[in-house]
Enzyme design. Structure first.
Site, PDB file in Angstrom:
ATOM      1  CG  HIS A 155      37.315  44.154  38.250  1.00  0.00           C
ATOM      2  ND1 HIS A 155      38.004  44.836  37.271  1.00  0.00           N
ATOM      3  CD2 HIS A 155      36.023  44.516  38.088  1.00  0.00           C
ATOM      4  CE1 HIS A 155      37.176  45.589  36.571  1.00  0.00           C
ATOM      5  NE2 HIS A 155      35.961  45.418  37.049  1.00  0.00           N
ATOM      6  CG  ASP A 362      46.733  39.580  41.545  1.00  0.00           C
ATOM      7  OD1 ASP A 362      45.616  40.107  41.362  1.00  0.00           O
ATOM      8  OD2 ASP A 362      47.745  40.227  41.851  1.00  0.00           O
TER       9      ASP A 362
HETATM   10  P1  ADP Z   1      45.152  45.244  42.196  1.00  0.00           P
HETATM   11  O1  ADP Z   1      43.935  45.583  41.368  1.00  0.00           O
HETATM   12  O2  ADP Z   1      44.963  44.054  43.099  1.00  0.00           O
HETATM   13  O3  ADP Z   1      45.692  46.411  42.955  1.00  0.00           O
HETATM   14  P2  ADP Z   1      46.558  45.011  39.621  1.00  0.00           P
HETATM   15  O4  ADP Z   1      47.994  44.657  39.391  1.00  0.00           O
HETATM   16  O5  ADP Z   1      45.604  44.252  38.790  1.00  0.00           O
HETATM   17  O6  ADP Z   1      46.306  44.820  41.192  1.00  0.00           O
HETATM   18  O7  ADP Z   1      46.325  46.548  39.322  1.00  0.00           O
HETATM   19  C1  ADP Z   1      47.031  47.509  40.026  1.00  0.00           C
HETATM   20  C2  ADP Z   1      47.110  48.830  39.244  1.00  0.00           C
HETATM   21  O8  ADP Z   1      47.553  49.838  40.147  1.00  0.00           O
HETATM   22  C3  ADP Z   1      48.122  48.786  38.108  1.00  0.00           C
HETATM   23  O9  ADP Z   1      47.637  49.505  37.012  1.00  0.00           O
HETATM   24  C4  ADP Z   1      49.360  49.430  38.716  1.00  0.00           C
HETATM   25  O10 ADP Z   1      50.166  50.128  37.795  1.00  0.00           O
HETATM   26  C5  ADP Z   1      48.791  50.397  39.731  1.00  0.00           C
HETATM   27  N1  ADP Z   1      49.716  50.502  40.871  1.00  0.00           N
HETATM   28  C6  ADP Z   1      50.107  49.515  41.681  1.00  0.00           C
HETATM   29  N2  ADP Z   1      51.004  49.966  42.593  1.00  0.00           N
HETATM   30  C7  ADP Z   1      51.195  51.266  42.331  1.00  0.00           C
HETATM   31  C8  ADP Z   1      52.000  52.292  42.889  1.00  0.00           C
HETATM   32  N3  ADP Z   1      52.849  52.049  43.882  1.00  0.00           N
HETATM   33  N4  ADP Z   1      51.908  53.524  42.366  1.00  0.00           N
HETATM   34  C9  ADP Z   1      51.087  53.749  41.335  1.00  0.00           C
HETATM   35  N5  ADP Z   1      50.322  52.834  40.751  1.00  0.00           N
HETATM   36  C10 ADP Z   1      50.369  51.606  41.236  1.00  0.00           C
END
Ligand code: ADP
Length: 466
Positions: A155, A362
């Site tokens: 991932h 990312d």
């Molecule tokens: P990572 O896996 O590195 O955290 P991604 O963007 O691929 O980054 O996935 C992050 C997930 O977490 C997304 O589905 C996003 O909506 C959720 N997310 C990120 N920040 C928040 C937040 N502040 N509150 C709720 N959900 C969040």
């Protein structure tokens, strides 16, 4: 049909209460339910001498949860997985904190996972292992005698071999990867670099997208992590009626909202984003009092010093920007450290005229996709996207692309996004939506699992022929 077994570091067992699970977790769970599957992973609890995994059943599917020794977990999770692999895979060599004892803890926990999982496995189970915390798991299962099909999905990005080579354990980890029957990554770029690494550094033989090593054929492929595009869009359209979303909208007083949402992580490029916003305000007086940047960034991995330092940096930057530009009735920046429930988040994304997704690196970045999916088709916002997010391979045609290190140009992209006429916004949004309509979390899951079945069939025919 063969049983599917998913293995990941954390497992979210539905509790009946509202579950705050991300998109992929939900898709995995739905898929597993249909396959009468098993989900295996860490319970979230510690034990001095961990025993066997505890199995709970929910409907047709089961969860097997393993306790870990706290010191082992620290070495495995904070020490090696997030202290070495995470920065390395995100191209941050200077942050790699290699410690031999952390690597040993990583191997120990992977062996513990395998030793407990093998007790629950049937010979024709198909196993799907997730992410960088569990790279050696397939190898440990093989050593314990499991001959069934095992897939691995990464991932996070896979960097070039020159970078992976920096890790003292790169050969062991490369060899461990070649015990899987299928390896999936998120982007063409990760795929190219991974094949190159396994061929040139580890000595696997290439045959198209397959790798041959030690008598085994390893299939590889690109499986882009995705979201439930239409579902998320519908959720966003409903969410704008939600009280909290309305309250945010009212609080803007007609000003334009630029929104960033991510875990507080040094890969997400937040200090540079704040600096770009500061530059925008300093160089475009016409936007003073007309724009508000909201950054939602819940704290993550606070046990690691780098994450704590990032938090202080952002607090300082927030204060500096407010001190420099705010007036009694306008604060240009809002910085929130709390997580937001997914439903409300989708509404916030829809209300924001500009979505800021500017990571330094990312693997994919699902927020970029969620921002696009959440928009109102008649009046969509604009995505400002880093060239270094995996999502650029799908959204590069419609988003405004930036190099987050280039603060001045990122500020210009913010300005272009804020000022973009409606026709161009619609055109760009449609170009972003096209791939997201076709390739969703569901297709991601189905494609990977279908490939696992196909390999299992091929392997069992080979075994019968032998
Ligand atoms: P990572 O896996 O590195 O955290 P991604 O963007 O691929 O980054 O996935 C992050 C997930 O977490 C997304 O589905 C996003 O909506 C959720 N997310 C990120 N920040 C928040 C937040 N502040 N509150 C709720 N959900 C969040």
């Amino acid at each position: 049909m063969a049983r599917l077994v998913i293995v990941s570091n954390r497992v979210s067992v539905p509790t009946g209460r509202r579950v705050e699970a991300g998109g992929l977790t939900v898709v995995l769970r739905d898929g597993l339910r249909k396959a009468d599957g098993l989900w295996f992973g860490w319970s979230g609890d510690f034990a001095e001498q961990p025993g066997p995994a505890k199995v709970t059943t929910r409907g047709k599917m089961s969860y097997a949860l393993l306790d870990l020794n706290q010191d082992d977990y620290k070495g495995f999770y904070y020490g090696f997985a997030n202290g070495s692999l995470w920065p390395l895979f995100h191209y941050r060599l200077g942050l790699v904190d290699w410690k031999a004892e952390s690597y040993r803890a990583y191997r120990k926990v992977n062996l513990q996972f395998a030793s407990e999982l093998i007790k629950l496995l049937k010979p024709d189970d198909q196993v799907w292992v997730h992410d960088y915390q569990l790279i050696p798991l397939g190898e440990e299962l093989r050593k314990l005698g499991f001959t069934g099909t095992i897939g691995f999905y990464l991932h996070v990005p896979f960097p070039s071999g020159d970078i992976v080579e920096v890790l003292p354990a790169h050969v062991e980890l490369g060899q461990a990867m070649l015990n899987y029957d299928l390896i999936g990554v998120q982007t063409d770029r990760a795929h190219h670099d991974m094949l190159d690494f396994l061929e040139r550094w580890i000595g696997a033989e290439r045959e198209g997208e397959d790798l041959l090593y030690a008598g085994r054929r390893v299939r590889t492929g690109v499986y882009r992590a995705a979201i439930d595009t239409l579902g998320f869009g519908k959720e966003a359209a409903v969410a704008v009626e939600n009280e909290e979303v309305r309250s945010l909208e009212e609080s803007l007083g007609g000003r334009t909202l630029m929104l960033g949402v991510e875990r507080l992580d040094y890969t997400k490029g937040l200090p540079l984003r704040f600096a770009a916003y500061e530059h925008l305000l300093a160089t475009h007086e016409d936007w003073l009092r007309k724009v508000i940047m909201l950054q939602i960034a819940p704290v993550s991995r606070g046990e690691l010093a780098q994450y704590r330092a990032l938090r202080s940096d952002l607090e300082r930057a927030t204060g500096r920007i407010a001190g420099r530009f705010a007036s009694p009735d306008w604060n240009p920046i809002r910085y929130v450290n709390q997580p937001v429930p997914r439903k409300i988040l989708s509404g916030y994304l829809r209300v924001a005229q500009v979505g800021l997704v500017t990571p330094l690196r990312d693997g994919m970045n699902l927020v970029a996709k969620e921002y696009v999916a959440a928009q109102d088709p008649q009046n969509p916002g604009v995505l400002v996207l880093s060239r270094f997010a995996g999502a650029v391979e799908e959204l590069g045609e419609g988003a405004l692309l930036v190099n987050p290190l280039d603060i001045e140009r990122t500020a210009e992209a913010m300005r272009d996004a804020l000022a973009m006429p409606i026709d161009e916004r619609i055109d760009r949004w449609q170009r972003c939506m096209e791939p997201l309509r076709v390739w969703t979390a569901r297709t991601w899951y189905d494609a990977f699992v279908h490939k696992l079945h196909e390999i299992a069939d091929a392997n069992s025919k080979l075994a019968h022929a032998a």
